[in-house]
Design an enzyme around this catalytic site. Structure first.
Site, mmCIF file in Angstrom:
data_model
loop_
_atom_site.group_PDB
_atom_site.id
_atom_site.type_symbol
_atom_site.label_atom_id
_atom_site.label_comp_id
_atom_site.label_asym_id
_atom_site.label_seq_id
_atom_site.Cartn_x
_atom_site.Cartn_y
_atom_site.Cartn_z
ATOM 1 N N GLU A 319 15.287 -17.227 14.479
ATOM 2 C CA GLU A 319 16.736 -16.974 14.447
ATOM 3 C C GLU A 319 17.294 -17.360 15.817
ATOM 4 O O GLU A 319 16.801 -16.920 16.847
ATOM 5 C CB GLU A 319 16.985 -15.492 14.131
ATOM 6 C CG GLU A 319 18.380 -15.213 13.589
ATOM 7 C CD GLU A 319 19.447 -15.284 14.651
ATOM 8 O OE1 GLU A 319 20.397 -16.088 14.502
ATOM 9 O OE2 GLU A 319 19.327 -14.557 15.652
ATOM 10 N N HIS A 320 18.353 -18.191 15.818
ATOM 11 C CA HIS A 320 18.753 -18.965 16.993
ATOM 12 C C HIS A 320 19.680 -18.229 17.957
ATOM 13 O O HIS A 320 19.893 -18.694 19.074
ATOM 14 C CB HIS A 320 19.437 -20.243 16.486
ATOM 15 C CG HIS A 320 19.470 -21.379 17.451
ATOM 16 N ND1 HIS A 320 19.040 -21.303 18.768
ATOM 17 C CD2 HIS A 320 19.900 -22.651 17.300
ATOM 18 C CE1 HIS A 320 19.208 -22.476 19.354
ATOM 19 N NE2 HIS A 320 19.731 -23.301 18.496
ATOM 20 N N CYS A 321 20.243 -17.076 17.584
ATOM 21 C CA CYS A 321 21.364 -16.563 18.388
ATOM 22 C C CYS A 321 20.970 -16.206 19.815
ATOM 23 O O CYS A 321 21.776 -16.349 20.730
ATOM 24 C CB CYS A 321 22.054 -15.397 17.685
ATOM 25 S SG CYS A 321 21.162 -13.840 17.699
#
Length: 603
Positions: A319-321
């Site tokens: 997950e990139h956040c």
């Protein structure tokens, strides 16, 4: 020697503070660069219209000046690490579409020949060792060409989960006001055939279980007689658009403490391990499964999910956040660069008895089950509407490019532009991610690849009247311009994120600042064209991964994720199915372009 966690956290914090701040460009510099960056993609009329909007934006007392002054004031505020501190949450947590396939990225690890459970146990043992080193301040700062890099993203590798919300998502993570210091969680979440299990892999005294015990615990998961019906597989819900998922999540916990406890187990887990009961037919299928495989066997909001197939092939979905590829590469290299039994021994693991998996379930009503079904069907259709392709060059890599006297990245980016021109008949906006971790809390900068020199190079390559020397000179000029622009971006001298943050300030604080409407600059041909990606590119060089991948970013974009190593060059391409033919044409032309450029540059 062990270091106390408090001392380790203090050392890491001091290290971070010693890094230089991300420089804030002047408004004039960003506007000037913006005009230069978008110009090659515009007609004369579009350029003139864009220049007029930039002039208005820069007017003394105008909207640009007001917004930039607010950003300068924010950058000088106590406790602010960077003028991008607010930008990143709005960029990542503010997106309202689904993050599965659209934002999460994956790595396909190198093969080891191990069976599924041995491979999965080894990844768990390696991750637990890495966490212990992080907690004790024993992970040496990464350096690039002798320059220390920001290490703050490491805080988000473990027990970190994105939580859907309106209008923004939030992040549940350690090292926060709610949970100061490293994660104290002792469990992971294991998925098998859509059923979730809590598995404690660290004992009550903080010591990891032995490798054999972890493997036995995973085996117990696969032998469990607990089976979750398709409509009860709540993991599907993490594929929904964010506001819709936020409303569904709120309904899950309303008057249902058991569901709140299950969510707590998932969100605080160190990471997820997704065991699959099948082996993908080939490498491309494995990549596709890592990007958007679902079956209710994922929790896409989790920062780190290891995926291990029945044949022992493995990878990671991220997950990139709060995590960029460079941080996850360092983590991956640490996991895969040392044998699992050595990781286990170095972590202090000892026999404590086989951990017993505990099924995690949700109580769902009929409406929620219907939502699970519709989410699963919608995401399966979305995945089916995505075309992908792997491209591998076994006879070309960065060593070959350097031998030709050219930057490897400039070489491949030039080849992308030539292939795109031949596949689609024109150039288009091209994004390249540039790491800026040499700054405090640094992440990435947005580079735009199409320069006037790149445009001239592509034209020369397809001009029958251009001789070899002309083409070679055009290529050298394009490569030099590419390297110069990349250095500008690395130095924090890029316009896009600066101007984008000014737009976001207007949205957040426009009324307060007296800028009540969106400045016309953001509707100009230059802004709209520069940010309308035809190619979205990013690199992840590591000997420990075979492929890296992500979804495309628009209805006509080709996502280009590449692993460029000394002796090989692997790409994973993705695009909407409706324009799949153009992606396949791009892949074929890319093969030709790489060969053509090698021949052109060879004396």
């Amino acid at each position: 020697m062990n270091v106390s966690q408090e001392a380790a956290a203090g050392t890491a914090s001091a290290r971070e503070r010693s890094l230089p701040r991300v420089p804030l460009p002047t408004l004039e510099a960003s506007c000037e660069r913006f005009l230069a960056w978008c110009a090659p993609l515009l007609t004369a009329e579009e350029r003139a219209a864009t220049e007029a909007e930039v002039t208005a934006f820069l007017r003394p007392g105008g909207t640009g000046r007001i917004l930039h002054a607010a950003l300068e004031e924010y950058d000088a505020t106590d406790g602010v690490h960077s003028w991008l501190d607010t930008f990143w949450p709005y960029r990542y947590l503010g997106r309202r579409d689904r993050i599965a396939l659209n934002a999460n990225f994956f790595f396909l690890f190198k093969d080891t020949g191990e069976g599924q459970l041995g491979r999965a146990a080894g990844l768990v043992a390696g991750a637990l060792h890495y966490k212990r080193q992080l907690d004790e301040g024993l992970i040496a700062p990464v350096e690039q060409r002798g320059v220390p890099q920001s290490m703050v993203q490491n805080q988000y590798l473990f027990s970190t989960t994105r939580v859907p919300g309106v209008p923004l998502d939030t992040v549940r993570a350690p090292y926060s006001e709610q949970a100061p210091g490293p994660s104290t969680a002792r469990h992971i979440v294991v998925f098998f055939r859509g059923t979730m299990f809590r598995l404690d892999v660290i004992g009550p005294d903080g010591v990891p279980h032995g490798l054999d015990e972890i493997q036995a615990g995973l085996r117990a998961v696969t032998k469990s007689d607990v089976h979750t019906a398709e409509e009860d597989r709540a993991g599907h819900l993490t594929t929904m658009a964010r506001a819709e998922w936020a409303a569904t999540r709120a309904s899950l916990v309303e008057d249902r403490p058991a569901n709140a406890r299950t969510l707590d187990d998932i969100e605080t887990a160190l990471f997820c391990v997704c065991l699959e009961d099948f082996a993908p037919r080939d490498i491309q299928a494995a990549c596709d499964e890592l990007l958007h495989g679902d079956r209710g066997n994922r929790w896409f909001d989790k920062a780190v999910s290891f995926v291990v197939f029945a044949d022992g092939r493995a990878g990671i979905n991220v997950e990139h956040c709060e995590l960029d590829g460079t941080t996850v590469l360092s983590f991956t290299d640490a996991l895969l660069g040392t044998p699992p039994d050595e990781h286990s021994r170095a972590s202090g693991a000892r026999p404590q008895g086989v951990p017993v998996p505990r099924p995690l379930t949700f109580e769902l009503d009929a409406a929620q089950r219907a939502r699970v079904r519709s989410a699963a069907e919608a995401f399966a259709a979305y995945g089916n509407d995505t075309a992908t392709r792997t491209v591998s060059f076994g006879d070309f890599g960065s060593r070959a490019a350097k031998a030709l006297g050219v930057s490897p990245d400039a070489f491949v980016q030039s080849a992308y532009q030539l292939a795109h021109q031949r596949a689609k008949g024109h150039l288009g906006a091209t994004y390249e991610s540039i790491a800026t971790r040499q700054y405090r809390y640094g992440r990435t900068e947005a580079m735009r690849v199409v320069t006037p020199e790149m445009q001239a190079f592509v034209a020369a390559m397809d001009d029958p009247g251009a001789g070899r020397d002309t083409r070679r000179a055009a290529f050298r000029a394009a490569a030099a311009a590419h390297v110069a622009r990349a250095k500008e971006c690395q130095a924090g001298e890029a316009p896009e994120q600066h101007l984008w943050e000014l737009e976001l300030i207007q949205r957040r604080r426009g009324e307060e600042l007296g800028v009540t409407g969106q400045p016309a600059l953001y509707r100009s041909p230059g802004w709209l064209t520069m940010r309308d990606d035809y190619l979205s590119t990013s690199s992840a060089p590591s000997e420990n991964i075979q492929y890296f991948g992500f979804g495309s970013t628009s209805s006509k974009c080709i996502g280009v994720a590449y692993v460029l190593l000394p002796d090989r060059f692997n790409l994973y391409l993705s695009t909407p199915l409706a324009v799949a033919d153009q992606m396949h044409a791009f892949a074929e032309h890319l093969r030709e372009a790489v060969g053509e450029l090698r021949e052109l540059l060879t004396d």
